[in-house]
Write a protein that holds these residues in place. Structure first.
Motif, PDB file in Angstrom:
ATOM      1  N   ARG A   4      36.900  34.112  31.189  1.00  0.00           N
ATOM      2  CA  ARG A   4      38.012  33.320  31.748  1.00  0.00           C
ATOM      3  C   ARG A   4      39.071  34.084  32.338  1.00  0.00           C
ATOM      4  N   THR A   5      39.586  33.429  33.623  1.00  0.00           N
ATOM      5  CA  THR A   5      40.681  33.888  34.224  1.00  0.00           C
ATOM      6  C   THR A   5      41.880  34.730  33.392  1.00  0.00           C
ATOM      7  N   ALA A   6      42.173  34.280  32.483  1.00  0.00           N
ATOM      8  CA  ALA A   6      43.215  34.744  31.666  1.00  0.00           C
ATOM      9  C   ALA A   6      42.810  36.017  30.981  1.00  0.00           C
ATOM     10  N   LEU A   7      41.468  36.296  30.823  1.00  0.00           N
ATOM     11  CA  LEU A   7      41.329  37.508  30.116  1.00  0.00           C
ATOM     12  C   LEU A   7      40.782  38.562  31.212  1.00  0.00           C
ATOM     13  N   MET A   8      40.622  38.177  32.476  1.00  0.00           N
ATOM     14  CA  MET A   8      40.156  39.051  33.525  1.00  0.00           C
ATOM     15  C   MET A   8      41.222  40.268  33.600  1.00  0.00           C
ATOM     16  N   GLY A   9      40.602  41.438  33.361  1.00  0.00           N
ATOM     17  CA  GLY A   9      41.518  42.749  33.388  1.00  0.00           C
ATOM     18  C   GLY A   9      42.224  43.107  32.139  1.00  0.00           C
ATOM     19  N   THR A  10      41.753  42.339  31.068  1.00  0.00           N
ATOM     20  CA  THR A  10      42.071  42.902  29.540  1.00  0.00           C
ATOM     21  C   THR A  10      41.204  43.607  28.922  1.00  0.00           C
ATOM     22  N   ASP A  11      39.931  44.247  29.544  1.00  0.00           N
ATOM     23  CA  ASP A  11      38.839  44.600  28.906  1.00  0.00           C
ATOM     24  C   ASP A  11      38.452  43.567  27.735  1.00  0.00           C
ATOM     25  N   GLY A  12      38.372  42.430  28.199  1.00  0.00           N
ATOM     26  CA  GLY A  12      37.736  41.193  27.194  1.00  0.00           C
ATOM     27  C   GLY A  12      36.348  41.380  26.832  1.00  0.00           C
ATOM     28  N   PHE A  13      35.944  40.847  25.863  1.00  0.00           N
ATOM     29  CA  PHE A  13      34.458  41.128  25.514  1.00  0.00           C
ATOM     30  C   PHE A  13      33.394  40.708  26.761  1.00  0.00           C
ATOM     31  N   GLN A  14      32.660  41.677  27.187  1.00  0.00           N
ATOM     32  CA  GLN A  14      31.650  41.416  28.219  1.00  0.00           C
ATOM     33  C   GLN A  14      32.477  41.129  29.351  1.00  0.00           C
ATOM     34  N   GLU A  15      33.481  41.726  29.585  1.00  0.00           N
ATOM     35  CA  GLU A  15      34.277  41.866  31.074  1.00  0.00           C
ATOM     36  C   GLU A  15      33.801  43.280  31.654  1.00  0.00           C
ATOM     37  N   ALA A  16      33.470  42.942  33.163  1.00  0.00           N
ATOM     38  CA  ALA A  16      33.398  43.882  33.862  1.00  0.00           C
ATOM     39  C   ALA A  16      34.084  43.701  35.214  1.00  0.00           C
ATOM     40  N   ASP A  17      34.374  44.375  35.901  1.00  0.00           N
ATOM     41  CA  ASP A  17      35.059  44.285  37.708  1.00  0.00           C
ATOM     42  C   ASP A  17      33.854  44.098  38.308  1.00  0.00           C
ATOM     43  N   VAL A  18      33.122  43.002  38.155  1.00  0.00           N
ATOM     44  CA  VAL A  18      31.793  42.940  38.843  1.00  0.00           C
ATOM     45  C   VAL A  18      31.824  42.742  40.393  1.00  0.00           C
ATOM     46  N   THR A  19      32.828  42.192  40.879  1.00  0.00           N
ATOM     47  CA  THR A  19      33.088  42.112  42.305  1.00  0.00           C
ATOM     48  C   THR A  19      33.202  43.510  42.807  1.00  0.00           C
ATOM     49  N   SER A  20      33.799  44.462  42.270  1.00  0.00           N
ATOM     50  CA  SER A  20      33.759  45.781  42.885  1.00  0.00           C
ATOM     51  C   SER A  20      32.553  46.669  42.614  1.00  0.00           C
ATOM     52  N   ILE A  21      32.028  46.399  41.101  1.00  0.00           N
ATOM     53  CA  ILE A  21      30.797  47.261  41.241  1.00  0.00           C
ATOM     54  C   ILE A  21      29.845  46.670  42.031  1.00  0.00           C
ATOM     55  N   MET A  22      29.555  45.456  42.628  1.00  0.00           N
ATOM     56  CA  MET A  22      28.752  44.804  43.369  1.00  0.00           C
ATOM     57  C   MET A  22      29.213  45.121  44.896  1.00  0.00           C
ATOM     58  N   GLY A  23      30.367  45.527  45.268  1.00  0.00           N
ATOM     59  CA  GLY A  23      30.831  45.566  46.687  1.00  0.00           C
ATOM     60  C   GLY A  23      29.644  46.351  47.558  1.00  0.00           C
ATOM     61  N   PRO A  24      29.384  47.637  47.126  1.00  0.00           N
ATOM     62  CA  PRO A  24      28.290  48.426  47.856  1.00  0.00           C
ATOM     63  C   PRO A  24      26.913  48.100  47.866  1.00  0.00           C
ATOM     64  N   VAL A  25      26.726  47.237  46.913  1.00  0.00           N
ATOM     65  CA  VAL A  25      25.328  46.836  46.918  1.00  0.00           C
ATOM     66  C   VAL A  25      24.931  45.632  47.540  1.00  0.00           C
ATOM     67  N   THR A  26      25.814  44.883  47.858  1.00  0.00           N
ATOM     68  CA  THR A  26      25.830  43.583  48.610  1.00  0.00           C
ATOM     69  C   THR A  26      26.337  43.215  50.022  1.00  0.00           C
ATOM     70  N   LYS A  27      25.935  42.315  50.755  1.00  0.00           N
ATOM     71  CA  LYS A  27      26.982  42.205  51.867  1.00  0.00           C
ATOM     72  C   LYS A  27      28.353  41.614  51.680  1.00  0.00           C
ATOM     73  N   ARG A  28      28.310  40.815  50.600  1.00  0.00           N
ATOM     74  CA  ARG A  28      29.886  40.393  50.123  1.00  0.00           C
ATOM     75  C   ARG A  28      29.745  39.937  48.833  1.00  0.00           C
ATOM     76  N   SER A  29      30.638  40.521  48.050  1.00  0.00           N
ATOM     77  CA  SER A  29      30.812  39.983  46.444  1.00  0.00           C
ATOM     78  C   SER A  29      32.080  39.383  46.402  1.00  0.00           C
ATOM     79  N   VAL A  30      32.184  38.146  45.738  1.00  0.00           N
ATOM     80  CA  VAL A  30      33.335  37.499  45.724  1.00  0.00           C
ATOM     81  C   VAL A  30      33.526  36.808  44.452  1.00  0.00           C
ATOM     82  N   CYS A  31      34.858  36.909  44.204  1.00  0.00           N
ATOM     83  CA  CYS A  31      35.332  36.190  42.680  1.00  0.00           C
ATOM     84  C   CYS A  31      35.987  34.935  43.078  1.00  0.00           C
ATOM     85  N   VAL A  32      35.545  33.812  42.448  1.00  0.00           N
ATOM     86  CA  VAL A  32      36.385  32.454  42.790  1.00  0.00           C
ATOM     87  C   VAL A  32      37.291  32.254  41.789  1.00  0.00           C
ATOM     88  N   ARG A  33      38.670  32.005  42.023  1.00  0.00           N
ATOM     89  CA  ARG A  33      39.533  32.001  41.149  1.00  0.00           C
ATOM     90  C   ARG A  33      39.924  30.565  40.955  1.00  0.00           C
TER      91      ARG A  33
END
Lengths: 569, 65
Positions: free
Chosen positions: A106-135
């Protein structure tokens, strides 16, 4: 309780998918995407539960490659999402339209190293045309629609949409199916001057060769390509992704090009004075040393992506635009002109190579190339073949008889082991009535073997032709040829009994190790109406020939190992 | 550009192609932002970078519609 005009983010996702034409998605649930799976419980979209998220991405790719539609996969946050990385990069490398939808904490947990959290849009940036998080749930439909537009083209590829769980749960207005939406961006067409120049080069050419790539499949330009080469009687070859573009049985088709390509194809390109490169990108496995690739030829390069022009090989003429439109215009123009025909050169080019060389297996032992020759001779014409990655992939690519590029599906650019079985699952969902066979090696099969459970659960009649040489064969071959036979960690002689494993999943498995038993076993395998595995225990030292060493040219092509006697199969 | 993360992609691409940047200047607008970046590197790599950036910017534009 939702009001009639209300929805939730999760339900909106599924409604937008349906509206975009999606019928089937491949995925795996977890904590952060549970709202999406809850919405799936009562939604008509068909969800295919795979046994690993990596298989979801590969299956979505296989579905898209075979069916010509956007493939969709779901995964949860953190490890679920990161397991999609290889499959999405695979789609990126081969320009396959895939939309991945990942749950996020959930958005409140993003950036807190929450359980099963990863910066997915950054990880996926170079392997996709676009990677976007909807907030914000207000952006959800717009982003999903855009994801499909971008995935579809002009050059197809993967797009990832990451959705925090609170956005999936958030209330929002229901999708309005009649709302006005942006149209896909218009695609450029090559100008008249570039077409004039192409025609002038063709008129002046004596030894032109056409090379077709996966762009013809993406652009639905296969039949126009066939028309072009037929009207000029052009000799032609294909990259691995372009296999199936040639008219079946056309004697002017020279076979696959590149490192393990047919000799005639490589020699013809090497001596060509004009190359028509159509929807291909001059991968290093195709060009070898780019300085020496087709060095006598002028290059006309047609592609939808301008970033490909001159990336590897300088071009004389760039035809930028949708390949179908480009070929339509070119064919129409050529039809009005008095053009030369190249039948004589095509016959000469076909005669340049000879048969495929192959190693001789000891008497009675099963040869992988014999298995594949027999398989392709026996398989129905419209069989969809997927491959895994390695020697068996190259042997299959050399021998395939695909009647369309959507019938030969392989991880070409990325070369991802573990691709074959999940891609076949995707292909079978795209074409439920067709025969789908995956040709796998023992290494790659063991990377996605758990998907046997998916075959059983959905009663998919996918056939697995397992070429087991108890080695990581391609690496073993290179160790033999280029690393002084130091066979470091390529021995898989402790492989399990694959037929027994298949039967553990309730799938018919059969083992064949004697050359004399092969044809009957293949017949039973292909006639089986259920999923089946044919375990071919093959001679381990068989190599893929020809081989142009990396960075070399066709002049350096090897047809046998220095100390190995070669035969012409 | 509409998506801030595009800068991250550009930095990654620049590095991957063996180029570098000598200046990055970013100004935020309401719905988009402007970035001025000076790149240095071998001519071939800069040409490839330029082509890749065009592709990224086109996709960014399409995602924002």
């Amino acid at each position: 309780m939702l009001q009639p005009a209300e929805s939730t983010g999760a339900k909106l996702v599924l409604d937008v998918l349906s509206d975009e034409g999606v019928e089937t998605v491949f995925g795996y649930p977890g904590g952060a995407n549970m709202p999406l799976y809850d919405a799936l419980y009562s939604h008509p979209i068909e969800h295919v539960l795979v046994r690993h998220e990596a298989a979801a991405a590969f299956a979505a790719g296989g579905y898209a490659r075979a069916g010509g539609r956007v493939g969709v996969c779901f995964a949860t946050s953190g490890p679920g999402a990161t397991n999609l990385v290889t499959g999405l990069l695979d789609a990126q490398m081969d320009s396959v339209p895939v939309v991945a939808i990942t749950g996020q904490v959930r958005t409140a947990l993003m950036g807190t190293d929450g359980f099963q959290e990863a910066d997915v849009t950054s990880i996926m940036g170079p392997v996709t045309k676009r990677s976007v998080c909807v907030r914000d749930v207000k952006d959800l439909e717009r982003v999903l629609r855009a994801a499909f537009r971008v995935a579809r083209g002009p050059r197809p590829g993967p797009v990832l949409v990451d959705i925090p769980s609170d956005i999936l749960k958030a209330r929002c207005p229901r999708m309005d199916p009649f709302a006005a939406r942006p149209m896909p961006a218009s695609v450029e067409r090559p100008g008249d001057a570039a077409l004039d120049e192409t025609i002038a080069l063709l008129r002046a050419a004596e030894r032109p060769v056409a090379i077709v790539g996966g762009g013809a499949r993406s652009a639905n330009a296969v039949y126009l390509f066939r028309e072009l080469v037929a009207m000029l009687e052009l000799p032609h070859t294909a990259t691995i992704n372009g296999l199936g573009c040639a008219t079946p049985g056309d004697p002017r088709f020279l076979g696959m090009l590149g490192m393990h390509g047919w000799k005639a194809a490589n020699l013809a390109v090497n001596s060509a004075d004009l190359i028509l490169a159509l929807g291909m990108r001059f991968d290093d496995r195709v060009t070898g040393n780019p300085e020496k690739f087709a060095r006598r030829a002028k290059i006309v390069h047609a592609d939808v992506d301008a970033s490909e022009f001159g990336k590897i090989i300088p071009v004389s003429v760039a035809l930028r635009g949708d390949l179908r439109q480009t070929l339509e215009r070119l064919v129409r123009r050529l039809g009005r002109e008095q053009m030369p025909r190249f039948a004589g050169w095509a016959a000469e080019a076909s005669a340049l190579g000879g048969a495929l060389p192959a190693d001789r297996a000891p008497h009675g032992e099963l040869s992988a190339t014999d298995v594949l020759d027999a398989f392709f001779a026996a398989a129905p014409d419209d069989t969809i073949v997927t491959t895994d990655v390695g020697q068996h992939q190259m042997w299959a690519a050399q021998r395939q008889r695909a009647i369309h590029p959507r019938n030969f599906i392989t991880s070409a650019g990325l070369g991802s082991m573990g691709f074959g079985l999940p891609a076949a699952i995707g292909a079978q969902f795209a074409h439920p009535k067709r025969t789908v066979v995956t040709v796998c090696g023992d290494g790659g099969f063991q990377m996605s073997m758990a998907e046997l459970a998916t075959l059983r659960r959905y009663e998919l009649p996918v056939k697995i032709l397992l070429i087991d040489n108890r080695r990581l064969g391609m690496v073993r071959q290179w160790q033999e040829l280029f690393y002084d036979r130091r066979y470091s960690h390529t021995d898989l002689s402790d492989n399990p009994d694959f037929a027994t494993i298949a039967s553990g999943y309730g799938i018919r498995g059969e083992r064949v190790e004697d050359a004399g038993e092969l044809r009957d076993a293949l017949e039973r395998f292909l006639e089986c109406k259920e999923p089946a595995l044919l375990h071919c225990a093959c001679f381990p030292a068989e190599n893929v020939w020809p081989l142009i060493p990396p960075g070399a040219t066709v002049d350096d092509a090897m047809e046998s190992a220095p100390q190995t006697e070669a035969i012409v199969a | 550009m509409h998506d801030w993360r595009l800068l991250e992609r550009i930095v990654g691409l620049t590095n991957r192609l063996g180029c570098a940047y000598t200046r990055v200047d970013v100004r935020a607008g309401e719905a988009h932002y402007h970035a001025t970046i000076d790149f240095v590197g071998p001519p071939d790599a800069l040409r490839r970078l330029d082509a890749q950036l065009s592709r990224l910017l086109n996709d960014d534009k399409e995602m924002s519609r």
